[in-house]
Design a protein around this motif. Structure first.
Motif, PDB file in Angstrom:
ATOM      1  N   VAL A   1      51.602  17.058  41.710  1.00 16.32           N
ATOM      2  CA  VAL A   1      52.927  17.379  42.234  1.00 16.32           C
ATOM      3  C   VAL A   1      53.919  16.419  41.595  1.00 16.32           C
ATOM      4  CG1 VAL A   1      54.318  17.720  44.308  1.00 16.32           C
ATOM      5  CG2 VAL A   1      51.851  18.123  44.394  1.00 16.32           C
ATOM      6  N   ALA A   2      54.917  16.977  40.896  1.00 11.72           N
ATOM      7  CA  ALA A   2      55.869  16.172  40.138  1.00 11.72           C
ATOM      8  C   ALA A   2      57.290  16.439  40.607  1.00 11.72           C
ATOM      9  CB  ALA A   2      55.760  16.496  38.648  1.00 11.72           C
ATOM     10  N   ALA A   3      58.102  15.412  40.569  1.00 13.46           N
ATOM     11  CA  ALA A   3      59.527  15.555  40.857  1.00 13.46           C
ATOM     12  C   ALA A   3      60.215  16.211  39.661  1.00 13.46           C
ATOM     13  CB  ALA A   3      60.137  14.185  41.137  1.00 13.46           C
ATOM     14  N   ALA A   4      61.162  17.100  39.935  1.00 12.64           N
ATOM     15  CA  ALA A   4      61.883  17.784  38.863  1.00 12.64           C
ATOM     16  C   ALA A   4      62.830  16.854  38.116  1.00 12.64           C
ATOM     17  CB  ALA A   4      62.671  18.967  39.438  1.00 12.64           C
TER      18      ALA A   4
ATOM     19  N   ILE B   1      58.899  19.937  41.802  1.00 18.27           N
ATOM     20  CA  ILE B   1      59.691  20.089  43.019  1.00 18.27           C
ATOM     21  C   ILE B   1      61.152  19.700  42.808  1.00 18.27           C
ATOM     22  CG2 ILE B   1      59.805  19.492  45.468  1.00 18.27           C
ATOM     23  CD1 ILE B   1      57.131  20.882  44.421  1.00 18.27           C
ATOM     24  N   ALA B   2      62.044  20.592  43.201  1.00 17.84           N
ATOM     25  CA  ALA B   2      63.484  20.347  43.210  1.00 17.84           C
ATOM     26  C   ALA B   2      63.877  19.835  44.597  1.00 17.84           C
ATOM     27  CB  ALA B   2      64.239  21.631  42.891  1.00 17.84           C
TER      28      ALA B   2
ATOM     29  N   ASN C   1      67.365  18.678  39.017  1.00 19.51           N
ATOM     30  CA  ASN C   1      67.001  19.518  37.883  1.00 19.51           C
ATOM     31  C   ASN C   1      66.403  20.809  38.418  1.00 19.51           C
ATOM     32  OD1 ASN C   1      67.832  17.471  36.201  1.00 19.51           O
ATOM     33  ND2 ASN C   1      65.770  16.832  35.621  1.00 19.51           N
ATOM     34  N   SER C   2      66.494  21.865  37.625  1.00 19.59           N
ATOM     35  CA  SER C   2      66.001  23.165  38.061  1.00 19.59           C
ATOM     36  C   SER C   2      65.447  23.930  36.869  1.00 19.59           C
ATOM     37  CB  SER C   2      67.129  23.966  38.722  1.00 19.59           C
ATOM     38  OG  SER C   2      68.161  24.216  37.786  1.00 19.59           O
TER      39      SER C   2
ATOM     40  N   PRO D   1      57.255  14.147  33.350  1.00 16.19           N
ATOM     41  CA  PRO D   1      56.211  15.169  33.433  1.00 16.19           C
ATOM     42  C   PRO D   1      56.645  16.488  34.075  1.00 16.19           C
ATOM     43  CG  PRO D   1      55.888  13.604  35.197  1.00 16.19           C
ATOM     44  CD  PRO D   1      57.062  13.104  34.374  1.00 16.19           C
ATOM     45  N   ALA D   2      57.880  16.589  34.532  1.00 15.65           N
ATOM     46  CA  ALA D   2      58.318  17.793  35.247  1.00 15.65           C
ATOM     47  C   ALA D   2      58.053  19.076  34.467  1.00 15.65           C
ATOM     48  CB  ALA D   2      59.801  17.689  35.587  1.00 15.65           C
TER      49      ALA D   2
END
Length: 139
Positions: free
Chosen positions: A2-5, A35-36, A49-50, A24-25
């Protein structure tokens, strides 16, 4: 995984990871969820970020009470949103230990509160729905 965007550029504007990938997003691994951050109004945070390709779902990421040296403070960011999804995945696995990574990922993606967020699922994490969905996928 699970990575932050990520939290956008130096001006606080969220980036489109489809055109400006950050890692790594934007690794795009099959076992990855990126995840956003969403606001209390269930819209994408302006700094988040999206991407319809690399970012999978949103989670609360504005005004999150967090521990810091010496106490607590309210913080914003995709790094505040990501632990909600990590915790949800752990909850789903605790309920269904035989579930595969793909099933956990599918349950989280299938169960969002749908909106018009610029992420693959177009929605925000809903843990209660995710738990119900994993129980359908892994009886």
């Amino acid at each position: 995984f699970v990575a932050a965007a990520g939290n956008g550029d130096e001006n606080g504007n969220g980036l489109d990871l489809d055109t400006t990938p950050e890692f790594p997003a934007a690794l795009g691994l099959p076992n990855q969820l990126t995840i956003a951050a969403s606001t209390p109004q269930d819209v994408l945070a302006s700094f988040s970020n999206s991407s319809y390709h690399y970012v999978h779902l949103a989670a609360p990421g504005v005004g999150i009470l967090s521990t810091v040296p010496g106490g607590t403070m309210y913080m914003d960011g995709t790094s505040m949103a990501t632990p909600f999804v990590s915790g949800a995945a752990a909850l789903l696995w605790s309920d269904r230990p035989a579930a595969t990574v793909a099933q956990i990922r599918q349950a989280l993606m299938d169960s969002v509160d749908a909106g018009s967020l610029r992420v693959a699922s177009q929605g925000r994490l809903n843990v209660q729905k995710a738990l119900a969905r994993i129980r359908q996928l892994v009886p």
